[in-house]
Design a protein around this motif. Structure first.
Motif, PDB file in Angstrom:
ATOM      1  N   ILE A  75      87.711  93.468  39.282  1.00  0.00           N
ATOM      2  CA  ILE A  75      88.578  94.028  38.169  1.00  0.00           C
ATOM      3  C   ILE A  75      90.065  93.549  38.562  1.00  0.00           C
ATOM      4  O   ILE A  75      90.585  93.815  39.368  1.00  0.00           O
ATOM      5  N   GLY A  76      90.522  92.761  37.375  1.00  0.00           N
ATOM      6  CA  GLY A  76      91.934  92.484  37.821  1.00  0.00           C
ATOM      7  C   GLY A  76      92.464  91.861  36.461  1.00  0.00           C
ATOM      8  O   GLY A  76      91.882  92.072  35.275  1.00  0.00           O
ATOM      9  N   ASP A  77      93.476  91.081  36.444  1.00  0.00           N
ATOM     10  CA  ASP A  77      94.129  90.169  35.355  1.00  0.00           C
ATOM     11  C   ASP A  77      93.745  88.636  35.462  1.00  0.00           C
ATOM     12  O   ASP A  77      94.543  87.968  36.313  1.00  0.00           O
ATOM     13  N   TYR A  78      92.807  88.173  34.649  1.00  0.00           N
ATOM     14  CA  TYR A  78      92.516  86.710  35.110  1.00  0.00           C
ATOM     15  C   TYR A  78      93.560  85.793  34.614  1.00  0.00           C
ATOM     16  O   TYR A  78      93.593  84.604  34.962  1.00  0.00           O
ATOM     17  N   ALA A  79      94.346  86.361  33.358  1.00  0.00           N
ATOM     18  CA  ALA A  79      95.400  85.574  32.868  1.00  0.00           C
ATOM     19  C   ALA A  79      96.531  85.436  33.911  1.00  0.00           C
ATOM     20  O   ALA A  79      97.169  84.279  33.790  1.00  0.00           O
ATOM     21  N   THR A  80      97.190  86.418  34.541  1.00  0.00           N
ATOM     22  CA  THR A  80      98.319  86.294  35.228  1.00  0.00           C
ATOM     23  C   THR A  80      98.115  86.307  36.749  1.00  0.00           C
ATOM     24  O   THR A  80      99.033  85.696  37.454  1.00  0.00           O
ATOM     25  N   ASP A  81      97.024  86.929  37.455  1.00  0.00           N
ATOM     26  CA  ASP A  81      96.978  86.979  38.677  1.00  0.00           C
ATOM     27  C   ASP A  81      96.069  85.823  39.167  1.00  0.00           C
ATOM     28  O   ASP A  81      95.001  85.746  39.173  1.00  0.00           O
ATOM     29  N   LYS A  82      96.611  84.749  39.915  1.00  0.00           N
ATOM     30  CA  LYS A  82      96.140  83.394  40.263  1.00  0.00           C
ATOM     31  C   LYS A  82      94.931  83.819  41.364  1.00  0.00           C
ATOM     32  O   LYS A  82      93.991  83.232  41.467  1.00  0.00           O
ATOM     33  N   GLU A  83      95.341  84.829  42.397  1.00  0.00           N
ATOM     34  CA  GLU A  83      94.393  85.141  43.326  1.00  0.00           C
ATOM     35  C   GLU A  83      92.970  85.827  42.876  1.00  0.00           C
ATOM     36  O   GLU A  83      91.872  85.453  43.185  1.00  0.00           O
TER      37      GLU A  83
END
Length: 301
Positions: free
Chosen positions: A260-268
């Motif tokens: 779960i995270g932010d695919y658009a802004t979190d590169k890691e």
């Protein structure tokens, strides 16, 4: 004579599928009008009725299938499904027959499957409008070169996914994604220089966006591997009753916090999803080999 008989079976079977589609499209179209009313509770209620209509549509299609094709689908794997849960369903993609097989196996066992579709499919007569009424997500894919010339469209695919997934928050759903993005062929496999036997390279964008928008609401990932003995069938093969055996293996994965995270802004996070998807596809290659050996042991290849 066999070719003529096969053609006759295909024509008659297709006629029944069309009649069944026309029958269910009428209530689906009429009910979809009420979804235009901006009341969340009403839209959710109508959505549940529409899903029941779609379930009836698939159920009758299955009865037609049993009469004309006698296709034996052999399902393996340890899994337990519920119509009250939210699922992300992923699968390899080889033929239009995949959709028929998936609907048959999951019908009435899990929430109705909502497929990610190419935007162009909305123009398919009857079906395009029915898919829209049933809230199937229509996606526009933009290449890097296209986005370089039209930077204002960057992030539009995520925005579209968000809008689609917002509709799924009030009613259990199975969001279906063919991660290879297209049907498998040897030509496409060679063009991609894919190192995975029998599989194209998976695309993690669609799944990443769904997990971004609905990760905390989704309960599990259903990972499906489909194998056809002998050769990949065409839809005509299916209509004419020539698809006799299909092997399907189902793995169920928990959605852990790291997914779960932010695919658009979190590169890691994006890198992590790529690695996770790559691992799923490496395992899928092994599963395909096991299904192939099982079919060979039964003299089906």
């Amino acid at each position: 004579m066999n070719k003529v008989f096969g053609m006759l079976v295909a024509v008659v079977a297709l006629s029944f599928y069309i009649l069944n589609t026309l029958f269910w499209c009428l209530p689906i179209f009429l009910l979809s009008i009420f979804k235009l009313i901006p009341i969340t509770a009403l839209r959710a209620f109508i959505g549940r009725i529409l899903d029941r209509c779609a379930t009836g549509w698939v159920t009758v299609n299955y009865f037609i299938q049993r009469v004309f094709s006698r296709m034996d689908v052999r399902v393996s794997g340890n899994y337990e499904l519920s119509k009250k849960d939210w699922y992300l369903v992923i699968s390899n993609h080889q033929s239009w027959v995949d959709i028929v097989v998936l609907q048959r196996v999951f019908n009435r066992k899990a929430p109705f499957l909502k497929f990610f579709l190419k935007h162009e499919l909305i123009y398919v007569p009857l079906l395009g409008l029915a898919w829209w009424a049933l809230d199937f997500p229509f996606m526009k894919r933009y290449s890097k070169s296209f986005l370089a010339k039209h930077p204002h469209l960057k992030g539009k695919d995520l925005e579209t996914t968000k809008k689609s997934c917002e509709k799924f928050k009030h009613t259990p759903v199975s969001i279906m994604n063919f991660m290879e993005g297209t049907r498998y062929t040897d030509t496409k496999h060679a063009k991609q220089s894919s190192q995975l036997e029998g599989l194209l390279k998976p695309k993690s964008g669609g799944v990443g966006f769904v997990l971004t928008v609905m990760g905390e609401q989704l309960h599990k990932v259903i990972d499906v591997t489909i194998y056809y003995p002998n050769k990949i069938p065409t839809f005509y093969n299916f209509l004419s009753g020539r698809v006799k055996n299909v092997f399907m293996h189902i793995d169920v994965h928990e959605i852990s916090n790291d997914l779960i995270g932010d695919y658009a802004t979190d590169k890691e996070y994006k890198k992590h999803i790529h690695q996770w998807v790559s691992g799923l596809w490496q395992q899928k290659e092994k599963t395909l080999q096991k299904l192939k050996l099982e079919a060979e042991s039964q003299g089906l290849n």
